[in-house]
Write a protein that holds these residues in place. Structure first.
Motif, PDB file in Angstrom:
ATOM      1  N   TRP A  52       0.673  -1.187   0.009  1.00 43.88           N
ATOM      2  CA  TRP A  52      -0.040   0.190  -0.094  1.00 43.88           C
ATOM      3  C   TRP A  52       1.159   1.125   0.118  1.00 43.88           C
ATOM      4  CZ3 TRP A  52      -3.573  -2.322  -2.020  1.00 43.88           C
ATOM      5  CH2 TRP A  52      -4.548  -3.224  -1.271  1.00 43.88           C
ATOM      6  N   ASN A  53       2.056   1.327   0.703  1.00 46.12           N
ATOM      7  CA  ASN A  53       2.711   2.315   0.796  1.00 46.12           C
ATOM      8  C   ASN A  53       3.694   2.621  -0.560  1.00 46.12           C
ATOM      9  OD1 ASN A  53       2.087   3.228   3.343  1.00 46.12           O
ATOM     10  ND2 ASN A  53       3.678   2.080   4.159  1.00 46.12           N
ATOM     11  N   THR A  54       3.793   1.489  -1.151  1.00 44.19           N
ATOM     12  CA  THR A  54       4.692   1.595  -2.429  1.00 44.19           C
ATOM     13  C   THR A  54       3.431   2.107  -3.530  1.00 44.19           C
ATOM     14  OG1 THR A  54       5.814  -0.387  -2.066  1.00 44.19           O
ATOM     15  CG2 THR A  54       5.578  -0.171  -4.395  1.00 44.19           C
ATOM     16  N   VAL A  55       2.236   1.797  -3.524  1.00 41.24           N
ATOM     17  CA  VAL A  55       1.523   2.692  -4.353  1.00 41.24           C
ATOM     18  C   VAL A  55       1.253   3.745  -4.336  1.00 41.24           C
ATOM     19  CG1 VAL A  55      -0.805   2.314  -5.337  1.00 41.24           C
ATOM     20  CG2 VAL A  55       0.505   0.034  -4.940  1.00 41.24           C
ATOM     21  N   LYS A  56       1.047   4.112  -2.762  1.00 40.65           N
ATOM     22  CA  LYS A  56       0.870   5.665  -2.267  1.00 40.65           C
ATOM     23  C   LYS A  56       1.937   6.409  -3.054  1.00 40.65           C
ATOM     24  CE  LYS A  56       0.158   8.711   1.620  1.00 40.65           C
ATOM     25  NZ  LYS A  56       0.468   8.813   3.036  1.00 40.65           N
ATOM     26  N   SER A  57       3.214   5.856  -3.086  1.00 41.37           N
ATOM     27  CA  SER A  57       4.438   6.755  -3.461  1.00 41.37           C
ATOM     28  C   SER A  57       4.496   7.163  -4.965  1.00 41.37           C
ATOM     29  CB  SER A  57       5.654   6.082  -3.073  1.00 41.37           C
ATOM     30  OG  SER A  57       5.970   4.859  -3.685  1.00 41.37           O
ATOM     31  N   LYS A  58       3.435   6.430  -5.445  1.00 39.81           N
ATOM     32  CA  LYS A  58       3.513   6.611  -7.019  1.00 39.81           C
ATOM     33  C   LYS A  58       2.368   7.365  -7.626  1.00 39.81           C
ATOM     34  CE  LYS A  58       6.239   2.426  -7.657  1.00 39.81           C
ATOM     35  NZ  LYS A  58       7.568   3.265  -8.322  1.00 39.81           N
ATOM     36  N   VAL A  59       1.255   7.406  -6.688  1.00 38.40           N
ATOM     37  CA  VAL A  59       0.067   7.992  -7.376  1.00 38.40           C
ATOM     38  C   VAL A  59       0.077   9.377  -7.777  1.00 38.40           C
ATOM     39  CG1 VAL A  59      -1.556   6.222  -6.126  1.00 38.40           C
ATOM     40  CG2 VAL A  59      -0.942   8.350  -5.090  1.00 38.40           C
ATOM     41  N   THR A  60       1.158  10.295  -7.212  1.00 43.47           N
ATOM     42  CA  THR A  60       1.163  11.468  -7.493  1.00 43.47           C
ATOM     43  C   THR A  60       1.626  11.428  -8.937  1.00 43.47           C
ATOM     44  OG1 THR A  60       1.462  12.342  -5.430  1.00 43.47           O
ATOM     45  CG2 THR A  60       2.262  13.938  -7.182  1.00 43.47           C
ATOM     46  N   ALA A  61       2.700  10.758  -9.158  1.00 40.09           N
ATOM     47  CA  ALA A  61       3.232  10.920 -10.465  1.00 40.09           C
ATOM     48  C   ALA A  61       2.493  10.297 -11.648  1.00 40.09           C
ATOM     49  CB  ALA A  61       4.641   9.983 -10.612  1.00 40.09           C
ATOM     50  N   VAL A  69      -6.156   3.222   3.925  1.00 38.61           N
ATOM     51  CA  VAL A  69      -6.939   4.375   3.974  1.00 38.61           C
ATOM     52  C   VAL A  69      -6.119   5.448   3.715  1.00 38.61           C
ATOM     53  CG1 VAL A  69      -8.010   6.028   5.479  1.00 38.61           C
ATOM     54  CG2 VAL A  69      -8.393   3.631   5.596  1.00 38.61           C
ATOM     55  N   SER A  70      -4.741   5.666   3.769  1.00 36.69           N
ATOM     56  CA  SER A  70      -4.154   6.735   3.550  1.00 36.69           C
ATOM     57  C   SER A  70      -3.809   6.535   2.002  1.00 36.69           C
ATOM     58  CB  SER A  70      -2.485   6.621   4.411  1.00 36.69           C
ATOM     59  OG  SER A  70      -1.695   7.465   3.856  1.00 36.69           O
ATOM     60  N   LEU A  71      -3.492   5.561   1.323  1.00 34.29           N
ATOM     61  CA  LEU A  71      -3.279   5.291   0.044  1.00 34.29           C
ATOM     62  C   LEU A  71      -4.454   5.906  -0.847  1.00 34.29           C
ATOM     63  CD1 LEU A  71      -2.540   4.304  -2.919  1.00 34.29           C
ATOM     64  CD2 LEU A  71      -3.006   1.945  -1.949  1.00 34.29           C
ATOM     65  N   ILE A  72      -5.795   5.466  -0.272  1.00 34.66           N
ATOM     66  CA  ILE A  72      -6.956   5.912  -1.090  1.00 34.66           C
ATOM     67  C   ILE A  72      -7.113   7.527  -0.836  1.00 34.66           C
ATOM     68  CG2 ILE A  72      -9.609   5.774  -0.793  1.00 34.66           C
ATOM     69  CD1 ILE A  72      -9.321   2.910   0.022  1.00 34.66           C
ATOM     70  N   THR A  73      -6.886   8.042   0.206  1.00 36.95           N
ATOM     71  CA  THR A  73      -6.949   9.479   0.633  1.00 36.95           C
ATOM     72  C   THR A  73      -5.857  10.043  -0.599  1.00 36.95           C
ATOM     73  OG1 THR A  73      -7.441   9.045   2.774  1.00 36.95           O
ATOM     74  CG2 THR A  73      -6.616  11.177   2.047  1.00 36.95           C
ATOM     75  N   GLN A  74      -4.723   9.696  -0.685  1.00 40.36           N
ATOM     76  CA  GLN A  74      -3.923  10.092  -1.571  1.00 40.36           C
ATOM     77  C   GLN A  74      -4.342  10.270  -2.961  1.00 40.36           C
ATOM     78  OE1 GLN A  74      -1.067  12.048  -0.638  1.00 40.36           O
ATOM     79  NE2 GLN A  74      -0.552  12.334  -2.653  1.00 40.36           N
ATOM     80  N   ALA A  75      -4.637   9.138  -3.368  1.00 43.81           N
ATOM     81  CA  ALA A  75      -5.401   9.089  -4.613  1.00 43.81           C
ATOM     82  C   ALA A  75      -6.291   9.935  -4.822  1.00 43.81           C
ATOM     83  CB  ALA A  75      -5.830   7.559  -4.945  1.00 43.81           C
ATOM     84  N   HIS A  76      -7.321  10.081  -3.984  1.00 42.98           N
ATOM     85  CA  HIS A  76      -8.481  11.250  -4.248  1.00 42.98           C
ATOM     86  C   HIS A  76      -7.887  12.520  -4.201  1.00 42.98           C
ATOM     87  CE1 HIS A  76     -11.624   8.182  -2.557  1.00 42.98           C
ATOM     88  NE2 HIS A  76     -11.452   7.961  -3.701  1.00 42.98           N
ATOM     89  N   THR A  77      -6.702  12.755  -3.429  1.00 39.55           N
ATOM     90  CA  THR A  77      -6.043  14.261  -3.516  1.00 39.55           C
ATOM     91  C   THR A  77      -5.625  14.472  -5.022  1.00 39.55           C
ATOM     92  OG1 THR A  77      -5.526  14.085  -1.361  1.00 39.55           O
ATOM     93  CG2 THR A  77      -4.438  15.563  -2.505  1.00 39.55           C
ATOM     94  N   GLU A  78      -5.459  13.428  -5.581  1.00 36.41           N
ATOM     95  CA  GLU A  78      -4.827  13.605  -6.980  1.00 36.41           C
ATOM     96  C   GLU A  78      -5.941  13.225  -7.858  1.00 36.41           C
ATOM     97  OE1 GLU A  78      -1.777  14.294  -7.420  1.00 36.41           O
ATOM     98  OE2 GLU A  78      -1.085  14.139  -5.358  1.00 36.41           O
ATOM     99  N   ASN A  79      -7.072  13.392  -7.563  1.00 30.72           N
ATOM    100  CA  ASN A  79      -8.031  13.479  -8.435  1.00 30.72           C
ATOM    101  C   ASN A  79      -8.413  11.698  -9.199  1.00 30.72           C
ATOM    102  OD1 ASN A  79     -10.636  14.561  -9.408  1.00 30.72           O
ATOM    103  ND2 ASN A  79      -9.898  15.374 -11.094  1.00 30.72           N
ATOM    104  N   MET A  80      -7.993  10.983  -8.705  1.00 28.23           N
ATOM    105  CA  MET A  80      -8.089   9.642  -8.982  1.00 28.23           C
ATOM    106  C   MET A  80      -9.008   8.915  -8.207  1.00 28.23           C
ATOM    107  SD  MET A  80      -3.805   9.014  -9.351  1.00 28.23           S
ATOM    108  CE  MET A  80      -3.763   7.674 -10.102  1.00 28.23           C
TER     109      MET A  80
END
Length: 478
Positions: free
Chosen positions: A86-95, A149-160
């Motif tokens: 989950w942390n690996t994916v979270k680190s990539k969602v912005t890019a 939950v942190s990953l999903i929140t980050q993705a939503h921040t990126e409008n994903m």
């Protein structure tokens, strides 16, 4: 069943010989004969265009939905264990978001029988996302509930958007109990799941008081009985049902349903009616009629296996004319999710051509994590994502195809001029005269593979080129 509006046209040998002529002195004669050729038109049943994005910002976000965007399958089989994924994916969602990817598909997120080593396809407790100590672990293979939950929140921040892989055909990890319907003991006692939610026993699995079986079991796992009101209530009916908990508490935006051959399409239909969100089913079948039947009855998108197998035969089998054949995206692009590979199957070798195809054509294209992050040229994929989000609009017209070459036109929509894509499966440069939708306009190859900047004639015809074993994508130079 709906009939495809695709009109497959056989080109004459005379045209093939003329179109291959690269001698400028014969241009007028070749062009005049080429103009008499019919064009294969691919149009949605309802006449609507597919994608409508008109952004020219390379970093534009393109929100995922059944009619647009690009999806990332954000895992592969046997991703690293140890609770780090989950942390690996979270680190990539912005890019990924900056590249124009609009949604991510995550692996089954809840606790499964194999605990910390499970890829999630043997589900035990649908409400344990890595916060209960059961099956030998607290965290799942992918991490903790907090990290998810942190990953999903980050993705939503990126409008994903974030799609959950839902496995509801079968369960695993239950305790043994006497089963009056089999006369044996079966592993169907889930009364002790740590969350205390969606407890199950032998009557929630086939065979039981509702019948002996449904459409199909899988791998010897207990086959969940969707005909049982108790199962329906816990999957989608009650306020804290699995689907509603995923959507309202965990904040997932949609669903990838695993092995939907194992149960009737009415199950996904009822889930969608009660829960909502985007959905796509894994109906592993190359028959486009079957795919369309399932999608219509499930009220869901479906993975376009018809397209997948045609691409495999066309690109690896050196017969691009097969791309004229019927596919789900040609039947209904709003319900077709296209892909080149996934965690289960990886047969196509010429992936650069396959990605150029799905990212310029109608349908909802999916990119596989390892292709993007490890195996292929990320800059080239990002370029195709940009082309998809900014140029690939409107209906599709197939302009030319033979064993080695394929050319198609996206006809544009709502001010977006569309594109022409040229796929070349041969070992040498190729050139063709084709008809665009643009008169007296300078065009260019937005992939940068060709350095040509030709100007279309008043009758919209122009000569374009494509490098060997590659592709070019042409549109108005602006």
């Amino acid at each position: 069943m709906k009939q495809s509006t695709t009109k497959l046209v056989c080109f004459s040998l005379l045209l093939l010989s003329i179109a291959c002529d690269k001698d400028e002195t014969s241009k007028d004669q070749s062009l005049e004969l080429a103009k008499q050729t019919k064009i294969i038109n691919v149009t949605n049943h309802d006449g609507k265009p597919f994608s409508t994005g008109v952004s020219t910002n390379v970093n534009s976000k393109y929100v995922a939905n059944p009619g647009g965007g690009v999806m990332m399958q954000a895992f592969y089989w046997d991703v690293p264990a140890g609770g780090t994924w989950w942390n690996t994916v979270k680190s990539k969602v912005t890019a990924w978001g900056n590249a124009g990817i609009g949604s991510i598909w995550l692996p089954p997120a809840s606790k499964a029988q194999n605990g910390a080593y499970s890829m999630g396809y043997d589900p035990t407790d649908y409400y344990d996302f890595g916060d209960y100590n059961q099956n030998g672990t607290v965290e799942t293979r992918f991490g903790s509930k907090t990290e998810l939950v942190s990953l999903i929140t980050q993705a939503h921040t990126e409008n994903m958007q974030v799609y959950a892989d839902i496995v509801i055909n079968h369960n695993s990890g239950g305790q043994s109990e006497a089963n009056p319907y089999t006369g044996t003991n079966t592993w169907t006692n889930f009364s002790g799941v740590a969350s205390g939610k969606f407890t199950r026993n032998y009557n929630d699995f086939y065979k039981n008081s509702y019948g002996n079986n449904d459409e199909g079991s899988f791998g010897g796992f207990p086959d969940l009985c969707h005909a049982n009101p108790h199962v329906q209530d816990w999957l989608w009916g009650r306020a804290d049902a699995v689907g509603k908990y995923y959507k309202n508490t965990m904040k997932f935006d949609g669903w990838r349903f695993d092995y939907v051959k194992g149960f009737g399409p009415w199950v996904v239909n009822n889930w969608n009616a009660n829960v909502g969100g985007f959905s796509v089913g894994e109906y592993w079948d190359s028959n486009v009629n079957t795919l369309e039947w399932w999608a219509n009855n499930a009220n869901s998108s479906v993975f376009d296996f018809a397209c997948y197998y045609k691409m495999n035969d066309a690109f690896d089998g050196n017969n691009l004319a097969l791309l004229n054949d019927d596919m789900m995206w040609k039947r209904n692009p709003y319900k077709a999710v296209t892909f080149v590979t996934n965690h289960d199957t990886d047969e196509i070798w010429k992936k650069n051509l396959a990605y150029a195809y799905i990212l310029t054509h109608e349908g909802y294209p999916t990119i596989f994590y390892r292709d993007y992050e490890e195996w292929l040229n990320k800059e080239r994929l990002n370029n195709l994502i940009w082309i998809h989000n900014n140029k690939a609009t409107g209906t599709t017209s197939i302009l030319y195809s033979d064993n080695d070459e394929y050319i198609a036109r996206r006809n544009g929509y709502n001010g977006n001029v569309g594109l022409v894509v040229y796929l070349n499966n041969s070992s040498s440069w190729q050139e063709r005269w084709i008809q665009t939708n643009w008169a007296n306009a300078q065009i260019k190859d937005f992939t940068g593979h060709s350095s040509w900047y030709p100007t279309t004639q008043g009758d919209k015809w122009v000569k374009i080129q494509c490098p060997p074993n590659s592709y070019s994508v042409w549109s108005i130079n602006m």
